[in-house]
Design a protein around this motif. Sequence first.
Motif, PDB file in Angstrom:
ATOM      1  N   ALA A 108      39.756  -9.735   4.505  1.00 13.99           N
ATOM      2  CA  ALA A 108      41.172 -10.089   4.620  1.00 13.99           C
ATOM      3  C   ALA A 108      41.396 -11.553   4.298  1.00 13.99           C
ATOM      4  O   ALA A 108      42.346 -11.915   3.589  1.00 13.99           O
ATOM      5  CB  ALA A 108      41.678  -9.760   6.031  1.00 13.99           C
ATOM      6  N   GLN A 109      40.522 -12.434   4.810  1.00 20.86           N
ATOM      7  CA  GLN A 109      40.666 -13.863   4.540  1.00 20.86           C
ATOM      8  C   GLN A 109      40.525 -14.154   3.053  1.00 20.86           C
ATOM      9  O   GLN A 109      41.306 -14.921   2.473  1.00 20.86           O
ATOM     10  CB  GLN A 109      39.620 -14.643   5.332  1.00 20.86           C
ATOM     11  CG  GLN A 109      39.876 -14.680   6.828  1.00 20.86           C
ATOM     12  CD  GLN A 109      38.760 -15.378   7.598  1.00 20.86           C
ATOM     13  OE1 GLN A 109      37.648 -15.551   7.091  1.00 20.86           O
ATOM     14  NE2 GLN A 109      39.043 -15.777   8.823  1.00 20.86           N
ATOM     15  N   LEU A 110      39.501 -13.549   2.435  1.00 18.21           N
ATOM     16  CA  LEU A 110      39.266 -13.773   1.012  1.00 18.21           C
ATOM     17  C   LEU A 110      40.436 -13.266   0.180  1.00 18.21           C
ATOM     18  O   LEU A 110      40.913 -13.957  -0.738  1.00 18.21           O
ATOM     19  CB  LEU A 110      37.967 -13.081   0.594  1.00 18.21           C
ATOM     20  CG  LEU A 110      37.555 -13.206  -0.880  1.00 18.21           C
ATOM     21  CD1 LEU A 110      37.244 -14.658  -1.214  1.00 18.21           C
ATOM     22  CD2 LEU A 110      36.338 -12.331  -1.173  1.00 18.21           C
ATOM     23  N   GLN A 111      40.919 -12.061   0.502  1.00 18.33           N
ATOM     24  CA  GLN A 111      41.995 -11.482  -0.287  1.00 18.33           C
ATOM     25  C   GLN A 111      43.332 -12.158  -0.015  1.00 18.33           C
ATOM     26  O   GLN A 111      44.151 -12.304  -0.931  1.00 18.33           O
ATOM     27  CB  GLN A 111      42.076  -9.983  -0.012  1.00 18.33           C
ATOM     28  CG  GLN A 111      40.845  -9.238  -0.509  1.00 18.33           C
ATOM     29  CD  GLN A 111      40.925  -7.736  -0.340  1.00 18.33           C
ATOM     30  OE1 GLN A 111      41.846  -7.222   0.306  1.00 18.33           O
ATOM     31  NE2 GLN A 111      39.977  -7.011  -0.911  1.00 18.33           N
ATOM     32  N   ASP A 112      43.555 -12.610   1.225  1.00 20.46           N
ATOM     33  CA  ASP A 112      44.788 -13.358   1.529  1.00 20.46           C
ATOM     34  C   ASP A 112      44.817 -14.660   0.742  1.00 20.46           C
ATOM     35  O   ASP A 112      45.877 -15.065   0.223  1.00 20.46           O
ATOM     36  CB  ASP A 112      44.889 -13.643   3.026  1.00 20.46           C
ATOM     37  CG  ASP A 112      45.228 -12.397   3.829  1.00 20.46           C
ATOM     38  OD1 ASP A 112      45.612 -11.385   3.208  1.00 20.46           O
ATOM     39  OD2 ASP A 112      45.093 -12.432   5.070  1.00 20.46           O
ATOM     40  N   ALA A 113      43.674 -15.323   0.658  1.00 20.20           N
ATOM     41  CA  ALA A 113      43.602 -16.569  -0.115  1.00 20.20           C
ATOM     42  C   ALA A 113      43.866 -16.300  -1.592  1.00 20.20           C
ATOM     43  O   ALA A 113      44.568 -17.067  -2.261  1.00 20.20           O
ATOM     44  CB  ALA A 113      42.238 -17.225   0.069  1.00 20.20           C
ATOM     45  N   ALA A 116      47.566 -15.581  -2.069  1.00 17.26           N
ATOM     46  CA  ALA A 116      48.335 -16.831  -2.037  1.00 17.26           C
ATOM     47  C   ALA A 116      48.180 -17.587  -3.361  1.00 17.26           C
ATOM     48  O   ALA A 116      49.155 -18.133  -3.909  1.00 17.26           O
ATOM     49  CB  ALA A 116      47.880 -17.695  -0.866  1.00 17.26           C
ATOM     50  N   LYS A 117      46.950 -17.626  -3.877  1.00 16.21           N
ATOM     51  CA  LYS A 117      46.702 -18.283  -5.158  1.00 16.21           C
ATOM     52  C   LYS A 117      47.455 -17.570  -6.278  1.00 16.21           C
ATOM     53  O   LYS A 117      48.059 -18.208  -7.158  1.00 16.21           O
ATOM     54  CB  LYS A 117      45.196 -18.284  -5.438  1.00 16.21           C
ATOM     55  CG  LYS A 117      44.811 -18.944  -6.737  1.00 16.21           C
ATOM     56  CD  LYS A 117      43.301 -18.875  -6.928  1.00 16.21           C
ATOM     57  CE  LYS A 117      42.894 -19.464  -8.281  1.00 16.21           C
ATOM     58  NZ  LYS A 117      41.426 -19.371  -8.486  1.00 16.21           N
ATOM     59  N   ARG A 118      47.432 -16.236  -6.241  1.00 19.22           N
ATOM     60  CA  ARG A 118      48.135 -15.447  -7.253  1.00 19.22           C
ATOM     61  C   ARG A 118      49.638 -15.695  -7.182  1.00 19.22           C
ATOM     62  O   ARG A 118      50.324 -15.787  -8.212  1.00 19.22           O
ATOM     63  CB  ARG A 118      47.824 -13.970  -7.033  1.00 19.22           C
ATOM     64  CG  ARG A 118      48.445 -13.048  -8.051  1.00 19.22           C
ATOM     65  CD  ARG A 118      48.064 -11.612  -7.761  1.00 19.22           C
ATOM     66  NE  ARG A 118      46.619 -11.408  -7.841  1.00 19.22           N
ATOM     67  CZ  ARG A 118      46.032 -10.237  -7.681  1.00 19.22           C
ATOM     68  NH1 ARG A 118      46.763  -9.164  -7.428  1.00 19.22           N
ATOM     69  NH2 ARG A 118      44.727 -10.138  -7.771  1.00 19.22           N
ATOM     70  N   LYS A 119      50.169 -15.820  -5.967  1.00 17.72           N
ATOM     71  CA  LYS A 119      51.606 -16.079  -5.805  1.00 17.72           C
ATOM     72  C   LYS A 119      51.975 -17.423  -6.411  1.00 17.72           C
ATOM     73  O   LYS A 119      53.033 -17.558  -7.058  1.00 17.72           O
ATOM     74  CB  LYS A 119      51.982 -16.035  -4.334  1.00 17.72           C
ATOM     75  CG  LYS A 119      53.473 -16.208  -4.073  1.00 17.72           C
ATOM     76  CD  LYS A 119      53.790 -16.107  -2.602  1.00 17.72           C
ATOM     77  CE  LYS A 119      55.294 -16.233  -2.358  1.00 17.72           C
ATOM     78  NZ  LYS A 119      55.866 -17.486  -2.887  1.00 17.72           N
ATOM     79  N   LEU A 198      41.705  -7.437  -6.543  1.00 18.49           N
ATOM     80  CA  LEU A 198      41.403  -8.387  -5.470  1.00 18.49           C
ATOM     81  C   LEU A 198      39.893  -8.500  -5.293  1.00 18.49           C
ATOM     82  O   LEU A 198      39.178  -7.508  -5.417  1.00 18.49           O
ATOM     83  CB  LEU A 198      42.041  -7.920  -4.162  1.00 18.49           C
ATOM     84  CG  LEU A 198      43.573  -7.991  -4.118  1.00 18.49           C
ATOM     85  CD1 LEU A 198      44.086  -7.370  -2.824  1.00 18.49           C
ATOM     86  CD2 LEU A 198      44.065  -9.427  -4.244  1.00 18.49           C
ATOM     87  N   PRO A 199      39.382  -9.685  -5.025  1.00 22.43           N
ATOM     88  CA  PRO A 199      37.933  -9.868  -4.892  1.00 22.43           C
ATOM     89  C   PRO A 199      37.395  -9.231  -3.624  1.00 22.43           C
ATOM     90  O   PRO A 199      38.114  -9.060  -2.637  1.00 22.43           O
ATOM     91  CB  PRO A 199      37.782 -11.399  -4.850  1.00 22.43           C
ATOM     92  CG  PRO A 199      39.077 -11.878  -4.272  1.00 22.43           C
ATOM     93  CD  PRO A 199      40.131 -10.942  -4.799  1.00 22.43           C
ATOM     94  N   GLU A 200      36.130  -8.866  -3.674  1.00 22.94           N
ATOM     95  CA  GLU A 200      35.418  -8.334  -2.516  1.00 22.94           C
ATOM     96  C   GLU A 200      34.322  -9.315  -2.117  1.00 22.94           C
ATOM     97  O   GLU A 200      33.652  -9.884  -2.986  1.00 22.94           O
ATOM     98  CB  GLU A 200      34.798  -6.981  -2.837  1.00 22.94           C
ATOM     99  CG  GLU A 200      35.791  -5.847  -3.020  1.00 22.94           C
ATOM    100  CD  GLU A 200      36.446  -5.435  -1.712  1.00 22.94           C
ATOM    101  OE1 GLU A 200      35.831  -5.639  -0.649  1.00 22.94           O
ATOM    102  OE2 GLU A 200      37.569  -4.906  -1.764  1.00 22.94           O
ATOM    103  N   PRO A 201      34.131  -9.555  -0.825  1.00 24.48           N
ATOM    104  CA  PRO A 201      33.059 -10.472  -0.403  1.00 24.48           C
ATOM    105  C   PRO A 201      31.698  -9.928  -0.789  1.00 24.48           C
ATOM    106  O   PRO A 201      31.455  -8.724  -0.746  1.00 24.48           O
ATOM    107  CB  PRO A 201      33.227 -10.541   1.129  1.00 24.48           C
ATOM    108  CG  PRO A 201      34.007  -9.314   1.492  1.00 24.48           C
ATOM    109  CD  PRO A 201      34.864  -8.984   0.320  1.00 24.48           C
ATOM    110  N   GLU A 202      30.808 -10.816  -1.213  1.00 21.19           N
ATOM    111  CA  GLU A 202      29.470 -10.406  -1.633  1.00 21.19           C
ATOM    112  C   GLU A 202      28.568 -10.070  -0.459  1.00 21.19           C
ATOM    113  O   GLU A 202      27.557  -9.402  -0.613  1.00 21.19           O
ATOM    114  CB  GLU A 202      28.842 -11.530  -2.474  1.00 21.19           C
ATOM    115  CG  GLU A 202      29.589 -11.793  -3.777  1.00 21.19           C
ATOM    116  CD  GLU A 202      28.937 -12.878  -4.598  1.00 21.19           C
ATOM    117  OE1 GLU A 202      27.914 -13.456  -4.120  1.00 21.19           O
ATOM    118  OE2 GLU A 202      29.425 -13.157  -5.708  1.00 21.19           O
ATOM    119  N   GLY A 203      28.917 -10.515   0.698  1.00 20.03           N
ATOM    120  CA  GLY A 203      28.117 -10.246   1.901  1.00 20.03           C
ATOM    121  C   GLY A 203      28.658 -11.078   3.048  1.00 20.03           C
ATOM    122  O   GLY A 203      29.543 -11.927   2.866  1.00 20.03           O
ATOM    123  N   LEU A 204      28.151 -10.813   4.229  1.00 17.20           N
ATOM    124  CA  LEU A 204      28.612 -11.579   5.383  1.00 17.20           C
ATOM    125  C   LEU A 204      28.230 -13.044   5.250  1.00 17.20           C
ATOM    126  O   LEU A 204      27.141 -13.381   4.777  1.00 17.20           O
ATOM    127  CB  LEU A 204      28.007 -10.998   6.659  1.00 17.20           C
ATOM    128  CG  LEU A 204      28.657  -9.741   7.229  1.00 17.20           C
ATOM    129  CD1 LEU A 204      27.845  -9.225   8.406  1.00 17.20           C
ATOM    130  CD2 LEU A 204      30.090 -10.006   7.647  1.00 17.20           C
TER     131      LEU A 204
END
Length: 347
Positions: A108-113, A116-119, A198-204
């Motif tokens: 969620a944090q990665l995709q929200d960022a 926001a960048k896309r906006k 939207l990007p997906e995190p590569e790992g924790l």
Amino acid sequence: MLTALRERESGESEQLLKLYWNRADVKRELKALRRERFELLDKLKEQEGAIVRAQEQLEGLERLLTNPLAAANAMVYFQLRHLWRLGGQRLEQFGKELQTQREKRERAQLQDAEIAKRKRRLDAVTEKVTGLAEKRRAAADEHARLEQKLRDMNALIRLFRGAALKRRVAGVDDGRRMLDEKLEELRGLAEKIQGEPLPEPEGLSLESRRLINVAVIALAQHLVVHFSEHDLASLAKTSTERAVADMKFGERRDCDRMVERIREKIEELKQQKGFADQVKRRTDLLLTEMKYRNETDSVPGVECLQLVMRAPGAQPNELDLARRTTDAPLRINVVADDYWGLLSVMR
């Protein structure tokens, strides 16, 4: 004649080369099959050995159960192993739940960022589109004005000024077409931006892995404290390291009482109120005490986990360490001793 002979020799050479390579391929395949056969034979021997060992253990257990006292001790032994598996299952489930929570949060944090960048990018494109659209309207108004002016001219004035006015109209048309092309390009860019996945995190992240590990350690300590009465936690660990015939728990009556204690403590754990709050308090306390060998480690050093406080937040003093009462901290290192299979659960 010579040409035909050479072609024949060339064809035979090609056939020989094909046969050679085919033979080489067959040899490689045969070698691979032999290797696979040996590997399967090794696995078969391992399985046969495991079956023999299991049969021996079963026969030994059957002989053991013919003795009532030995059977009673065996009952305690397997109850302790059940307790150990229960603790391991709790840790594993807890770790998976925490990992799922952290993965959702980081995604969620990665995709929200990214949103926001896309906006911001889309806002910049929209601003340009608005500006160009305004220029496009101005160009259209200018074109209409010049066309009207050209239509209002009489023949004599058109003869002298008409060519220049037409050139101005053509220039306005060219400018309007350029603006249309730029607007179309910007609209295409906006569609492209909106269609980007939207990007997906590569790992924790390291922070999440450390938090999960500390929380799992806190749960392991909580279980150790819960099963510390009558030394059940330590006995459960010993039961995973020794054979059933090597552990003795006393007379039949002692064994029956031990089985009852184990069952009572397991039931107490299931019915425990405030379980999550206790583990969280213990986690918060541990987070302030954890030390790592280097900046990339997610598993804390064992030296900072030498004691287990019975109550989260309690601080040991010299009197606590000197006396061995029910309130004294436990000298158990859940990481170093791998309680409940902790190491296999940590990230």
